[in-house]
Design an enzyme around this catalytic site. Structure first.
Site, PDB file in Angstrom:
ATOM      1  N   HIS A  39      -3.772  -2.242  16.877  1.00 42.33           N
ATOM      2  CA  HIS A  39      -4.643  -3.143  16.122  1.00 42.33           C
ATOM      3  C   HIS A  39      -6.058  -3.240  16.683  1.00 42.33           C
ATOM      4  CE1 HIS A  39      -0.555  -4.238  14.882  1.00 42.33           C
ATOM      5  NE2 HIS A  39      -1.135  -4.322  13.707  1.00 42.33           N
ATOM      6  N   HIS A  66       0.842  -1.200   0.000  1.00 35.70           N
ATOM      7  CA  HIS A  66       0.000   0.000   0.000  1.00 35.70           C
ATOM      8  C   HIS A  66       0.880   1.254   0.000  1.00 35.70           C
ATOM      9  CE1 HIS A  66       0.897   0.479   4.236  1.00 35.70           C
ATOM     10  NE2 HIS A  66       0.303  -0.649   4.559  1.00 35.70           N
ATOM     11  N   CYS A 115      -4.828  -3.915  22.011  1.00 36.50           N
ATOM     12  CA  CYS A 115      -3.589  -3.382  21.451  1.00 36.50           C
ATOM     13  C   CYS A 115      -3.935  -2.032  20.819  1.00 36.50           C
ATOM     14  CB  CYS A 115      -3.049  -4.334  20.377  1.00 36.50           C
ATOM     15  SG  CYS A 115      -1.892  -3.520  19.271  1.00 36.50           S
ATOM     16  N   HIS A 146       3.918   1.527   2.446  1.00 39.96           N
ATOM     17  CA  HIS A 146       5.126   0.806   2.014  1.00 39.96           C
ATOM     18  C   HIS A 146       5.812   1.593   0.899  1.00 39.96           C
ATOM     19  CE1 HIS A 146       2.367  -2.766   3.081  1.00 39.96           C
ATOM     20  NE2 HIS A 146       3.170  -2.572   4.108  1.00 39.96           N
TER      21      HIS A 146
HETATM   22  N1  MSP Z   1       7.830  -6.815   8.753  1.00 46.88           N
HETATM   23  C1  MSP Z   1       7.889  -5.704   9.613  1.00 46.88           C
HETATM   24  C2  MSP Z   1       9.213  -4.998   9.482  1.00 46.88           C
HETATM   25  C3  MSP Z   1      10.409  -5.847   9.736  1.00 46.88           C
HETATM   26  S1  MSP Z   1      11.895  -4.995   9.439  1.00 46.88           S
HETATM   27  C4  MSP Z   1      13.062  -5.978  10.015  1.00 46.88           C
HETATM   28  C5  MSP Z   1       6.770  -4.742   9.282  1.00 46.88           C
HETATM   29  N2  MSP Z   1       6.242  -4.828   8.067  1.00 46.88           N
HETATM   30  S2  MSP Z   1       5.020  -3.948   7.518  1.00 46.88           S
HETATM   31  O1  MSP Z   1       4.657  -4.514   6.246  1.00 46.88           O
HETATM   32  O2  MSP Z   1       3.998  -3.852   8.477  1.00 46.88           O
HETATM   33  O3  MSP Z   1       5.619  -2.568   7.186  1.00 46.88           O
HETATM   34  C6  MSP Z   1       5.726  -1.570   8.146  1.00 46.88           C
HETATM   35  C7  MSP Z   1       6.356  -0.375   7.492  1.00 46.88           C
HETATM   36  O4  MSP Z   1       5.556   0.069   6.371  1.00 46.88           O
HETATM   37  C8  MSP Z   1       6.383   0.842   8.407  1.00 46.88           C
HETATM   38  O5  MSP Z   1       7.457   0.825   9.290  1.00 46.88           O
HETATM   39  C9  MSP Z   1       6.513   1.930   7.375  1.00 46.88           C
HETATM   40  O6  MSP Z   1       7.809   1.931   6.879  1.00 46.88           O
HETATM   41  C10 MSP Z   1       5.556   1.467   6.301  1.00 46.88           C
HETATM   42  N3  MSP Z   1       4.198   1.947   6.570  1.00 46.88           N
HETATM   43  C11 MSP Z   1       3.095   1.196   6.884  1.00 46.88           C
HETATM   44  N4  MSP Z   1       2.028   2.037   7.009  1.00 46.88           N
HETATM   45  C12 MSP Z   1       2.408   3.301   6.827  1.00 46.88           C
HETATM   46  C13 MSP Z   1       1.746   4.531   6.695  1.00 46.88           C
HETATM   47  N5  MSP Z   1       0.457   4.669   6.885  1.00 46.88           N
HETATM   48  N6  MSP Z   1       2.495   5.601   6.344  1.00 46.88           N
HETATM   49  C14 MSP Z   1       3.817   5.524   6.078  1.00 46.88           C
HETATM   50  N7  MSP Z   1       4.464   4.368   6.162  1.00 46.88           N
HETATM   51  C15 MSP Z   1       3.859   3.280   6.753  1.00 46.88           C
HETATM   52  O7  MSP Z   1       6.437  -3.939  10.127  1.00 46.88           O
END
Ligand code: MSP
Length: 640
Positions: free
Chosen positions: A147, A19, A144, A22
């Site tokens: 979540h 999304h 949480c 990411h």
């Molecule tokens: N798998 C773990 C990370 C492990 S690293 C050793 C994880 N993955 S995740 O798919 O949930 O991705 C989280 C990351 O996605 C956040 O830290 C950020 O970089 C990005 N984002 C997820 N939602 C976001 C927003 N709404 N806005 C900006 N970035 C965000 O956590």
């Protein structure tokens, strides 16, 4: 700058599709990495996917396929997406890669051999969404906070990493090293967190509960806890312990993360590295979150923004520009397509794009399609050049300080300075007099030369568009070296092709606004009726909806359908409102009821009675039913 720069993104969970969050992290990392390259650094950029853990297994089960097939599919979606967003990563790691698995097992064995891992009976509250045990103090009303559901209680024998032993060391590092975590307030958050005793970290899951993971090398009945596995990707990808890349890049590692995973990266990770004998990272760079039209992005709200759909609407480079420009690094920012289009039209179409177009067109029209010669430069040119020399330095400082939004703000300012310069010098007037030809050449040369510098500065953010801009300036497609981003280096006489507008003005249709907030995987959600005339949220906000209480109500003598009510809207007076409900309600039935009222409808006279608003009824094929507000909501309260 001849240094080495290694930067990583988090590795993304493959339990759901990519999304815009990411995409932001990866684009921001890409942009910072490209800038370092431009500044002359030897760079390495790693991204990838996190594929073990309970969350993934649950998602695979829901999809009815086995975990391996499931992770292959979603990981591929991430890998396929990045080139579409002009991401130039050097490597893509998957935690299911055999080399990664071997590395995790080796490091676990090393830490175990040092006596830093032990077995104990444990009872704790586990959040599958976070993939970690939560402290009671972290819960909000038993849930949480991230979540919004209650964690699961687990009681089992597990292996623990003696993380508590590193508390003193970590606290000291964080206090002494001001620049270790950026922005500083995230460092403060970590220091604050360490004020409470640090618990040992549970690093295993019994296979009886979870099989999908990396087996513990010292106990075949367990798999490794997903975070212990995932964090090690940053080192395994480089070939720890003796890979060439590891030796070269590891001492320069920067981790880019979102604020949601601060604790795992700022607490667990340095302790793990210390225990494993690896040098800790050089910097943790933390950004905020995109919220969508004011709300948190979530599947249940149906407001998850699909980066590819967004790219199709805005163009890749414009999307990259918006993401970097509109999020003050470290803070949260609001994402709507409307804001993105406004930014595009303001900065790219009206400011930079206009500058590029008009300076090329005027030069071509007056100097046989070529860059004009620079005549005698005056004070105004001198000032502009100086702001550019200063500006490029400032720009670089902002990038090195991880403030891309400030760097881009500065570029927009520089671009507007050149536009102002053109407006003041009026080349269109100079073009009318032969004796002003030298001056005309100087003005247009200066405008083109400054535009060239802007193209160079914007290249890492908008690589495709800036490649086209270089062609339009007659520079060929090769990138402009950073040392060349200084005034006076554009060659007079260079032939320039006819320019095509790079950033045509964009219109925002109401339908586009809606689709921006409800698309996923390129498909529109909630927009079943394509022909509907949508109106924008801003228009909805113009309507004043209030709770009212009907104080009196009577039938209008001249009409069989109309009732006239006096309604309290908490204004210190009663409003007279006429409604067409007499066939469905008696005045007594409506008296004292709490209702919803459109309070800013233009007053009208109906059958001789003034009506200052509208009471809302549902209308089922002509049958009206009053829409009521609950009794505990007071008259005058706003309805949204
Ligand atoms: N798998 C773990 C990370 C492990 S690293 C050793 C994880 N993955 S995740 O798919 O949930 O991705 C989280 C990351 O996605 C956040 O830290 C950020 O970089 C990005 N984002 C997820 N939602 C976001 C927003 N709404 N806005 C900006 N970035 C965000 O956590």
């Amino acid at each position: 700058m001849n240094d080495i720069f290694y930067i990583s993104t988090p590795i993304y969970y493959v339990n759901s599709h990519p999304h815009i969050g990411h995409a932001y992290t990866t684009v921001a990392t890409d942009v910072l990495n490209r800038f370092r390259k431009l500044f002359g650094s030897d760079t390495y950029f790693l991204t990838g996917t996190d594929e073990h853990g309970q969350k993934i297994v649950e998602s695979a089960l829901k999809s009815g396929i086995d975990p391996q097939e499931f992770v292959d599919k979603i990981s591929q979606e991430f890998q396929d997406m990045w080139p579409h967003l002009h991401i130039e990563n050097d490597q893509f790691i998957r935690t299911t890669d055999p080399l990664h698995k071997a590395c995790v097992q080796q490091i676990l064995q090393n830490i175990y051999d040092q006596g830093e891992i032990y077995l104990k009976e444990y009872e704790g509250l586990y959040c599958v969404g976070c993939e970690r045990f939560l402290d009671e103090s972290e819960l909000v009303e038993g849930n949480c906070p991230d979540h919004q559901n209650p964690p699961q209680l687990y009681k089992e024998q597990n292996y623990f990493f003696r993380m508590s032993a590193y508390q003193g060391w970590l606290e000291k590092e964080l206090v002494q090293n001001e620049n270790w975590v950026y922005p500083g307030r995230y460092r403060n958050e970590l220091i604050q967190f360490l004020k409470a005793p640090l618990q040992d970290l549970c690093i295993s899951r019994p296979k009886s509960r979870l099989k999908w993971g990396i087996e513990l090398p010292f106990d075949k009945n367990y798999v490794t806890y997903v975070w212990f596995d995932a964090l090690l990707n940053y080192a395994s990808a480089l070939g720890w312990p003796d890979g060439e890349k590891y030796k070269k890049y590891w001492p320069h590692v920067h981790h880019m993360i979102g604020k949601d995973i601060l604790k795992t990266h700022g607490i667990y990770w340095p302790c793990m590295l210390k225990a494993a004998g690896l040098p800790v990272f050089k910097k943790l760079v933390v950004h905020g979150h995109w919220v969508i039209g004011g709300s948190k992005m979530s599947k249940s709200l149906g407001n998850v923004v699909d980066p590819l759909a967004m790219k199709d609407q805005l163009g890749v480079d414009s999307l990259r520009y918006f993401l970097l420009r509109d999020m003050s690094f470290g803070e949260d920012a609001n994402f709507t397509e409307e804001l993105a289009v406004k930014r595009y039209n303001g900065d790219l179409a009206n400011n930079f794009g206009n500058l590029l177009n008009r300076s090329i067109s005027m030069s071509r029209n007056n100097f046989e399609g070529c860059v004009p010669p620079l005549g005698e430069a005056g004070e105004v040119e001198e000032n502009l050049r100086n702001s550019f020399i200063e500006g490029v330095k400032k720009f670089q400082e902002h990038i090195l300080a991880f403030q891309p939004h400030r760097a881009l703000e500065h570029v927009a300012w520089l671009s507007s300075q050149v536009n102002k310069y053109i407006d003041i010098c009026k080349p269109w007037t100079l073009a009318k007099q032969l004796e002003d030809r030298e001056r005309l050449g100087t003005v247009l040369y200066t405008a083109l030369d400054m535009t060239r510098i802007l193209v160079g500065l914007l290249d890492p953010v908008m690589p495709e568009k800036m490649s086209e801009a270089r062609k339009s300036l007659g520079l060929g497609t090769g990138k402009i070296a950073f040392e060349k981003l200084t005034p006076g280096l554009l060659e007079a006489g260079t032939k320039m092709p006819e320019p095509k507008p790079l950033f045509p003005k964009m219109k925002l249709s109401a339908e586009e606004i809606i689709s921006s907030e409800v698309t996923q995987n390129g498909k529109k959600l909630n927009t079943a009726d394509e022909n509907k005339e949508w109106f924008a949220f801003d228009d909805f906000q113009k309507m004043e909806l209030k709770v009212g209480q009907i104080k009196t109500c009577r039938k209008l003598e001249k009409s069989a359908k109309l009732l006239c009510s006096e309604v309290d809207l908490g204004e210190g007076r009663l409003r007279s409102i006429v409604s067409g409900a007499a066939e469905f309600y008696t005045p007594e039935e409506l008296t004292n009821r709490r209702v919803l009222v459109v309070a800013n409808l233009k007053p009208v006279k109906l059958m001789g009675e003034i009506s200052e608003g509208m009471i809302l009824f549902s209308d089922d094929k002509g049958k009206l039913v009053l829409i009521e507000a609950p009794d505990h909501v007071n008259p005058g309260v706003t309805v949204r």
